[in-house]
Write an enzyme that holds these catalytic residues in place. Structure first.
Site, PDB file in Angstrom:
ATOM      1  N   LEU A  43       0.844  -1.194   0.000  1.00  0.00           N
ATOM      2  CA  LEU A  43       0.000   0.000   0.000  1.00  0.00           C
ATOM      3  C   LEU A  43       0.880   1.245   0.000  1.00  0.00           C
ATOM      4  O   LEU A  43       1.886   1.307   0.696  1.00  0.00           O
ATOM      5  CB  LEU A  43      -0.899   0.002   1.239  1.00  0.00           C
ATOM      6  CG  LEU A  43      -1.955  -1.104   1.293  1.00  0.00           C
ATOM      7  CD1 LEU A  43      -2.582  -1.150   2.678  1.00  0.00           C
ATOM      8  CD2 LEU A  43      -3.020  -0.881   0.226  1.00  0.00           C
ATOM      9  N   GLY A 181      17.403  14.705 -17.942  1.00  0.00           N
ATOM     10  CA  GLY A 181      17.509  15.893 -17.095  1.00  0.00           C
ATOM     11  C   GLY A 181      16.171  16.416 -16.630  1.00  0.00           C
ATOM     12  O   GLY A 181      16.003  17.619 -16.410  1.00  0.00           O
ATOM     13  N   ILE A 184      13.346  13.457 -12.027  1.00  0.00           N
ATOM     14  CA  ILE A 184      14.023  12.330 -11.386  1.00  0.00           C
ATOM     15  C   ILE A 184      15.534  12.435 -11.583  1.00  0.00           C
ATOM     16  O   ILE A 184      16.317  12.254 -10.642  1.00  0.00           O
ATOM     17  CB  ILE A 184      13.491  10.991 -11.947  1.00  0.00           C
ATOM     18  CG1 ILE A 184      12.013  10.829 -11.586  1.00  0.00           C
ATOM     19  CG2 ILE A 184      14.299   9.813 -11.405  1.00  0.00           C
ATOM     20  CD1 ILE A 184      11.323   9.668 -12.299  1.00  0.00           C
ATOM     21  N   GLU A 203      21.116  15.022 -21.547  1.00  0.00           N
ATOM     22  CA  GLU A 203      19.712  15.357 -21.829  1.00  0.00           C
ATOM     23  C   GLU A 203      19.543  15.690 -23.307  1.00  0.00           C
ATOM     24  O   GLU A 203      20.285  16.507 -23.852  1.00  0.00           O
ATOM     25  CB  GLU A 203      19.274  16.542 -20.954  1.00  0.00           C
ATOM     26  CG  GLU A 203      17.926  17.135 -21.285  1.00  0.00           C
ATOM     27  CD  GLU A 203      16.794  16.121 -21.257  1.00  0.00           C
ATOM     28  OE1 GLU A 203      16.166  15.923 -22.314  1.00  0.00           O
ATOM     29  OE2 GLU A 203      16.539  15.527 -20.195  1.00  0.00           O
ATOM     30  N   GLY A 267      11.877   9.126 -17.652  1.00  0.00           N
ATOM     31  CA  GLY A 267      10.443   9.239 -17.435  1.00  0.00           C
ATOM     32  C   GLY A 267       9.810   7.932 -16.992  1.00  0.00           C
ATOM     33  O   GLY A 267      10.466   6.895 -16.889  1.00  0.00           O
ATOM     34  N   ALA A 315       2.115  12.543  -6.978  1.00  0.00           N
ATOM     35  CA  ALA A 315       1.288  11.878  -5.975  1.00  0.00           C
ATOM     36  C   ALA A 315       0.092  12.725  -5.579  1.00  0.00           C
ATOM     37  O   ALA A 315      -1.022  12.215  -5.432  1.00  0.00           O
ATOM     38  CB  ALA A 315       2.139  11.557  -4.747  1.00  0.00           C
ATOM     39  N   HIS A 440       8.044  38.786   8.707  1.00  0.00           N
ATOM     40  CA  HIS A 440       9.446  39.156   8.511  1.00  0.00           C
ATOM     41  C   HIS A 440      10.277  38.610   9.672  1.00  0.00           C
ATOM     42  O   HIS A 440       9.873  38.724  10.822  1.00  0.00           O
ATOM     43  CB  HIS A 440       9.569  40.686   8.475  1.00  0.00           C
ATOM     44  CG  HIS A 440      10.979  41.166   8.316  1.00  0.00           C
ATOM     45  ND1 HIS A 440      11.661  41.106   7.132  1.00  0.00           N
ATOM     46  CD2 HIS A 440      11.840  41.706   9.226  1.00  0.00           C
ATOM     47  CE1 HIS A 440      12.878  41.592   7.301  1.00  0.00           C
ATOM     48  NE2 HIS A 440      13.008  41.973   8.565  1.00  0.00           N
TER      49      HIS A 440
END
Length: 463
Positions: A43, A181, A184, A203, A267, A315, A440
């Protein structure tokens, strides 16, 4: 996990217990629906066990390593003596296991029947697990995603690894090539550099984090250069071979790169194959389940949520989609989810957080003359100087209209994205945000300063 102690007939059967699935189960149970949740592994799914949570634990450990190295910058005598990966993994796994127990406890407390095993959609109203059919008028598909690779690039788990393998390393590699790139890739590159590895990112696209605003990409690239992370953009992969020392990667130009490990971070793909979806009539497109704006598939009674639905693989998007489906099934008629209104954070150093449209997308939507932007440099923010971080808050507004995008770079800006999403989703005007009082000294003041400037009354801004 519990067996089917409520029988095999339910109001809702959910296939997949990751973010989308378990959120749907919890909300549906809250709305008095009888729910069965089918999960073949653990789970919590990818996010909890192989994604967001363990990677963020590693990134925090990496921040501690950097703090130990840089103690002298703050007048603290500290030294970095190395990384105990057994200790790091114990810390990481402890975080994951506590969260895992928490999810199981919540589902049990709300009366959700958890069915352990590999499920398959066998009818519009039925999922079969270990030879038993679980039937309901509503079925939700939420079977998540897997780490993609490239044609001819075999992930062996030893020298050529995926993010799942990367989370289980027992030693810090001396050198790593990161292929990809995106989110992940840059997060693991950031961790490994902090741990002391030589890192090169390859990349194919023109910039790192290509889905983010271009200014964010440039800031990350600048930060990575300062940290000694090598990256090559516009550099498509060609091939990889094993060597005595590790791997040699060849790119299309013919250049080669050698390292101990190659992380494939190109990906994640939707986990929909072999689960009976198409047999029952669920339409797929490039492996993703096709849905309408209310997350209904082509088969009446069957919905889909999470990474198998094309879009941001996050998520919290899965949570929201699961909740939406449960409420829609229960007749609450929830408003359609605005995909652009989902916050995005990349937890590398420097961190990136964003909301809404990039400047380029805003120009496409509103015209080049139809937007205004302001970028507030964190050099003017005292808390950022205390943290010794560099970056900015960039706000994009429709001319004489609401804020349509907020893009931030710098340490801890992921914690600022909550206010950014309220500004975007409530369609606030800079003039309205300018009325708000920001504590601040905090980094949240940078959001206030950017909106003050766009409202025509800049405070701590030159010029």
């Amino acid at each position: 996990m519990a067996d089917n102690d409520a029988g095999t007939s339910f109001d809702l059967v959910i296939l997949g217990g990751g973010s989308g699935g378990y959120a749907c189960a919890l909300r549906a149970a809250e709305l008095d629906l009888r729910v069965a949740l089918v999960e073949k592994d653990k789970l919590g799914g990818t996010c909890l066990h192989r994604g967001c949570i363990p990677t963020k634990a590693l990134l925090h450990a990496a921040e501690i390593a950097d703090n130990a190295r840089d103690g002298a910058d703050f007048g603290i005598r500290s030294t970095f003596e190395g990384v105990d990966m057994a200790g790091v993994n114990k810390y990481k796994d402890g975080v994951v296991n506590r969260a895992f127990r928490g999810v199981g406890g919540l589902l049990k407390a709300r009366g959700v029947t958890v069915v352990e095993g590999e499920g398959r959609l066998v009818a519009p109203n039925a999922v079969q697990v270990n030879g038993t059919r679980y039937e309901a008028p509503h079925v939700v598909l939420s079977t998540g995603s897997y780490s993609r690779t490239l044609p001819g690039l075999e992930v062996d788990g030893e020298r050529v690894i995926s993010s799942e393998h990367a989370l289980q390393l027992t030693d810090v590699p001396s050198s790593v090539i990161v292929l990809g790139g995106g989110v992940i890739g840059v997060e693991f590159a950031s961790v490994w550099r902090s741990f002391g590895a030589d890192v090169t990112i390859i990349e194919a696209l023109p910039r790192l984090l290509a889905a983010e605003d271009e200014a964010c990409s440039k800031a990350v690239e600048r930060g990575f250069r300062k940290r000694g992370i090598t990256y090559k953009t516009n550099t498509p992969y060609k091939s990889v071979e094993r060597t005595d020392q590790g791997v040699r990667l060849t790119v299309e130009s013919g250049d080669t790169y050698d390292a101990e490990l190659l992380l494939v971070a190109v990906g994640r793909g939707p986990s929909t194959a072999g689960l009976g979806y198409e047999d029952v009539g669920v339409e797929l497109e490039r492996g993703f389940v096709r849905v309408d704006e209310r997350l209904r598939t082509s088969v009446p009674g069957v919905r889909a949520a999470g990474d198998i639905v094309f879009g941001l693989q996050l998520a919290h998007r899965g949570f929201q989609q699961g909740i939406f489906i449960a409420e829609d099934i229960a007749g609450l008629d929830p408003p359609v989810i605005d995909e652009t209104g989902i916050p995005r954070v990349t937890y590398c150093d420097p961190e990136v957080a964003s909301m809404g449209l990039t400047e380029a997308a805003a120009k496409e939507q509103h015209g080049a003359d139809g937007i205004e932007t302001f970028t507030y440099d964190l050099a003017g923010n005292p808390k950022s100087q205390i943290l010794k971080t560099q970056g900015f808050v960039k706000v994009v507004r429709a001319k004489n209209g609401p804020v349509v995008g907020i893009h931030m770079v710098g340490a801890r800006v992921g914690e600022l994205v909550g206010e950014a999403q309220l500004i975007y989703n409530w369609e606030a005007f800079p003039e309205e945000v300018a009325q708000l009082v920001h504590m601040h000294p905090t980094q949240s003041e940078a959001i206030g300063e950017a909106h003050l400037a766009l409202a025509g009354k800049p405070l701590h801004v030159h010029g």
